[in-house]
Design a protein around this motif. Structure first.
Motif, PDB file in Angstrom:
ATOM      1  N   HIS A 407       0.721  -1.145   0.169  1.00  0.00           N
ATOM      2  CA  HIS A 407       0.015  -0.005  -0.054  1.00  0.00           C
ATOM      3  C   HIS A 407       0.894   1.277   0.020  1.00  0.00           C
ATOM      4  O   HIS A 407       0.480   2.145  -0.531  1.00  0.00           O
ATOM      5  N   ASP A 411       1.041   4.147  -3.045  1.00  0.00           N
ATOM      6  CA  ASP A 411       0.836   5.469  -2.897  1.00  0.00           C
ATOM      7  C   ASP A 411       1.810   6.472  -3.321  1.00  0.00           C
ATOM      8  O   ASP A 411       1.881   7.523  -4.069  1.00  0.00           O
ATOM      9  N   ASN A 414       2.010   6.472  -7.095  1.00  0.00           N
ATOM     10  CA  ASN A 414       0.806   7.245  -7.705  1.00  0.00           C
ATOM     11  C   ASN A 414       1.063   8.708  -7.457  1.00  0.00           C
ATOM     12  O   ASN A 414       0.830   9.642  -8.127  1.00  0.00           O
ATOM     13  N   GLU A 423      -4.107   7.221 -12.422  1.00  0.00           N
ATOM     14  CA  GLU A 423      -3.229   6.679 -11.399  1.00  0.00           C
ATOM     15  C   GLU A 423      -2.523   5.381 -11.941  1.00  0.00           C
ATOM     16  O   GLU A 423      -3.222   4.518 -12.407  1.00  0.00           O
TER      17      GLU A 423
END
Length: 873
Positions: A407, A411, A414, A423
């Motif tokens: 995760h 992030d 992106n 994205e």
């Protein structure tokens, strides 16, 4: 070491009594589900119907004919369990068509019965034979009841956090490493694991008719099941398929219970793997740790194991074409595919579908995507990676760590490369329905698998089918379908997909370049790769896999009904030994009467492995017990006793010097003396030893390149030993050496034989069989015709002795009425009629011949337990 908690006889009687219940116990009436399997009625167990034979069989001519079944044993049953307080057991059960165990039954002939634990949602249901009978009748599912605490130790404790990481090359270097996914070996968890496996075996045993049924055991969770089930039913026809990697023998040997795990797989009739690499690692571990060898015959790999040939099968599991086609044809799938195509219109979609765990390489995939966008700015805004994370199968800090890491990487990437409305990484953590997941497969331009170690991974197969038969939202109707696959070379399906772009997932630049190469493929290349992959996938689907597995199991177990077997060993060291039809243990009842009523006896004894232990000794000096037994035998004027050995005459003369009247045949009988003070004699043979000048340099070369090997020079032979070398490498070198020597010695009068960790070259005229016949002829010439012959040996050279005294052509040399006892040491195929377990048994038997007292039980020093009655008790 860690005895398996096999059930007591009392527990077995209770189970057999349970199997006599009414086939359909009273249960609450329900409407059958539309996807329920055809009911399979519970049958009385074979042990309740048939009279077991003395050799461990469960067959009888009077047994009723029943249809053979296929018993599929997996960790979990292929069932859905929906909570319903109004239901009799608190849950509504239905078949889970998506479950792998359900798919594994495709292609199997005859009725299929599933054995496994209840779904996790229903794990708290207490044991209930009524529920078991209902699930068996409605869904052909027979549940194994494990309470939640026991299941946690079994699955989360031992399987998932010890065995699974080890199989995936994750060593627990420190006690605290369990936080990283791999914990240290815990004997208590192992005992809990064996207790759970015993419950699986109990359930299978209740259902089993061993002369008809076939048992298919799947994956590492049930690794120990073949041993425990074989202990309960020696003739069971059983396959074990490992859907995980099998690590190299170097890593596997780090497992404290390594021998027990290997013997467990060898207790199956067929062992299956997804790739040749995994099978090769298994074969190497068997050679290095157990000393057993493998062979290839007519395309099949087999392991010779105590009279049986265990078949090793290599076949990657396919997909369920029927299920995929059914879901792909749904309107919901087409609608979802159109939605995805609209969302990512104008962009190329890279798709990853992985479980959240340490070995799927999701972080490496994201890093490669980041590297790709760095090196090719033109792709920013043009490509998107959709990563679908399947729900974790087992909780743990390692899973939470992986999820948090990916995760964070998503992030970061992106933020770094994202644009308004774009994205580059789309991560989906929520569970998806089958039609939603297939819609993503159908819509993806490229499929990416970057697992660092994986056995069962069918993602590329599913992608290929979806791209061919799925509802493509864009493109020309009827046009050839296209696809591209970027595939880790460490995945089980990799060898099957030759058109994939194979990458090393540990090399991020390699993965990024693989992605770039796949994106650059033109339409024709994508069509050709899709056509090639699709052709393989549809012809090697899961039904083909099941049929092939069943056919090979039938071939591997075709002789079970007629096998003469002996059950040997305790707990996880249990195994069966397949004996010849007339092979039997040499008991006092066989030999004592003959010994005492005859008056001119010839006793022939091999040395190494027969009267002294073959392993664990630097020297082979006889102990005082052996010297005493030999002197006692020699003191009887009716006895002529010889040690017949391949060893040199000088060392045998030195070791056996205390035995004044003992005869010795050294170097396979080339040198013979009749007592300690007699001169050495050699046969009048025109033996030419010039071949030694050819053999010695060749053996010297192999010794130099094979660390731990050495040459033993005898007067009549040269022997290359490799017992101190790496056994796997030594075995390969011995085959090469034998082939080399056979080629250069083709015109020489010599024999080249491979024995137990040796290659020996000796003259063809020299052999133990010839030596024994010469001894008998000499005795006859002296007017001392033997009327009793006892011959004991343990290896291939001793088979020549057995053949010499039992062949009808050799009996002209002595009385036809001579009582002959040819006996091999160890339970193995032999020309001998009798066997004894080990040198300890041999000494007790020899001592018993001269001892008029009641024989003492065997067992001192023996590590084997024989399930049949011990004849020396």
């Amino acid at each position: 070491m860690h005895p398996a908690p096999f059930p007591s006889p009392r527990g077995r009687r209770r189970r057999l009594a349970n199997t006599h219940r009414s086939p359909t116990p009273p249960v609450p009436t329900r409407n059958p589900e539309p996807n329920a399997r055809t009911p399979v009625q519970r049958r009385p167990h074979a042990a309740a119907m048939l009279s077991p034979s003395a050799s461990g069989g469960e067959s009888s001519p009077s047994a009723p004919q029943v249809e053979a079944r296929r018993i599929v044993v997996t960790h979990r049953l292929p069932l859905h369990a929906e909570p319903n307080p109004a239901a009799p057991y608190g849950f509504d059960f239905s078949i889970d068509a998506d479950a792998l165990p359900h798919q594994l039954s495709r292609g199997l002939t005859g009725p299929v019965v599933f054995v496994g634990a209840l779904p996790s949602a229903a794990a708290s249901i207490p044991p209930s034979e009524e529920l078991a009978a209902e699930l068996l009748a409605r869904f052909s599912c027979s549940p194994v009841f494990l309470d939640p605490g026991h299941h946690k130790d079994f699955y989360d404790g031992f399987c998932k956090h010890y065995l699974w990481p080890m199989l995936h090359y994750l060593l627990p270097h420190t006690p605290s490493s369990s936080g990283g996914g791999g914990r240290s070996f815990d004997a208590e968890l192992y005992r809990s694991y064996l207790t759970a496996i015993t419950k699986f075996a109990d359930r299978v045993f209740e259902l089993l008719s061993p002369d008809e049924d076939h048992v298919f055991i799947h994956d590492y969770h049930l690794w120990a099941l073949p041993t425990i089930l074989r202990h309960k039913s020696p003739r069971v026809r059983m396959c074990f398929f490992l859907h995980s990697p099998f690590p190299t023998s170097e890593l596997f040997r780090a497992i404290p219970i390594r021998e027990e795990l290997l013997r467990a797989l060898l207790n199956a009739d067929l062992v299956g793997f997804h790739t040749y690499d995994y099978a090769r690692h298994f074969l190497s571990a068997c050679t290095r740790l157990l000393g057993v060898s493998s062979h290839t015959r007519r395309g099949y790999i087999g392991i010779d194991y105590f009279g049986r040939s265990v078949v090793v099968k290599i076949l990657s599991i396919g997909v369920d074409m029927g299920q995929l086609r059914e879901v792909l044809s749904l309107p919901e799938t087409a609608a979802k595919a159109k939605e995805i195509a609209t969302k990512f219109a104008g962009r190329q979609v890279l798709l990853g579908v992985d479980d959240i765990d340490l070995f799927k390489g999701i972080d490496l995939k994201l890093t490669a995507m980041e590297r790709l966008l760095e090196s090719r700015p033109d792709l920013r805004g043009e490509v998107v990676l959709v990563q679908i994370n399947n729900p974790a199968r087992s909780p743990g800090r390692d899973i939470d760590t992986v999820r948090a890491e990916v995760h964070a990487m998503r992030d970061r990437i992106n933020v770094r490369f994202g644009l308004p409305g774009y994205e580059p990484i789309v991560m989906i953590d929520d569970p998806l329905t089958m039609h939603e997941k297939l819609a993503f497969y159908t819509s993806a331009d490229i499929c990416i698998v970057t697992a660092v170690r994986d056995g069962l991974n069918r993602t590329p197969y599913i992608y290929t089918v979806c791209r061919q038969e799925g509802p493509i939202a864009s493109g020309v109707a009827g046009a050839p379908r296209e696809s591209a696959i970027v595939l880790s070379e460490f995945v089980g399906c990799s060898p099957s997909l030759s058109g994939a772009v194979r990458v090393n997932p540990w090399n991020v630049d390699d993965v990024a370049e693989g992605m770039s190469s796949a994106l650059r493929l033109n339409q024709h290349d994508r069509q050709m790769r899709q056509e090639k992959h699709y052709s393989y996938v549809i012809t090697h689907d899961i039904a083909y896999w099941g049929r092939s597995l069943e056919q090979d199991l039938q071939r591997a177990s075709k002789d079970h009904a007629s096998m003469n077997i002996l059950s040997v060993g305790l707990a996880m060291n249990f195994r069966i030994v397949v004996l010849g039809p007339n092979f039997q243990k040499l008991s006092p009842g066989h030999i004592d009467p003959s010994y005492h009523r005859t008056g001119n006896r010839l006793i022939l004894l091999d040395y190494d492995g027969t009267v002294v232990m073959p392993q664990g000794m630097i020297t082979r000096h006889p102990d005082q017990e052996l010297i005493g037994v030999l002197n006692e035998l020699c003191s009887d004027p009716k006895n002529t006793v010889f040690v017949v050995s391949g060893r040199r005459k000088d060392e045998l003369a030195q070791w056996l010097a205390p035995c004044e009247r003992l005869g010795i045949c050294a170097e396979h009988g080339y040198f013979t003396r009749w007592s300690r003070d007699s001169p050495w004699e050699s046969p009048n043979l025109m033996v030419d030893f010039e071949w030694k000048n050819i053999v010695e340099p060749i053996m010297k070369h192999y010794s130099e390149v094979t660390d731990g090997s050495y040459i033993e020079a005898k007067e009549t032979a040269l022997v290359w030993h490799y017992e101190d070398a790496d056994l796997d490498f030594g075995s390969c070198q011995s085959k090469e050496l034998q082939d080399h020597l056979l080629n250069v010695l083709a015109k020489e009068p010599v024999s080249v034989k491979r024995g137990h960790q040796i290659v020996e070259v000796k003259s063809q005229e020299v052999g133990k069989g010839t030596a024994v016949l010469n001894l008998i002829e000499t005795m006859v010439a002296r007017g001392s015709i033997p009327d009793f012959i006892l011959c004991i040996g343990d290896d291939g050279s001793d088979e020549d002795m057995f053949e010499a005294i039992t062949a009808s052509s050799s009996k002209s040399a002595f009385l036809e009425s001579a009582e002959i006892f040819a006996c091999t040491v160890g339970n193995k195929p032999s020309q001998a009629k009798y066997y004894l377990e080990d040198p300890t048994d041999v000494l007790k038997m020899l001592k018993g011949l001269t001892d008029s007292k009641v024989q003492q039980p065997l067992g001192g020093g023996s590590q084997l337990h024989v399930s049949s009655e011990d004849p020396f008790e």
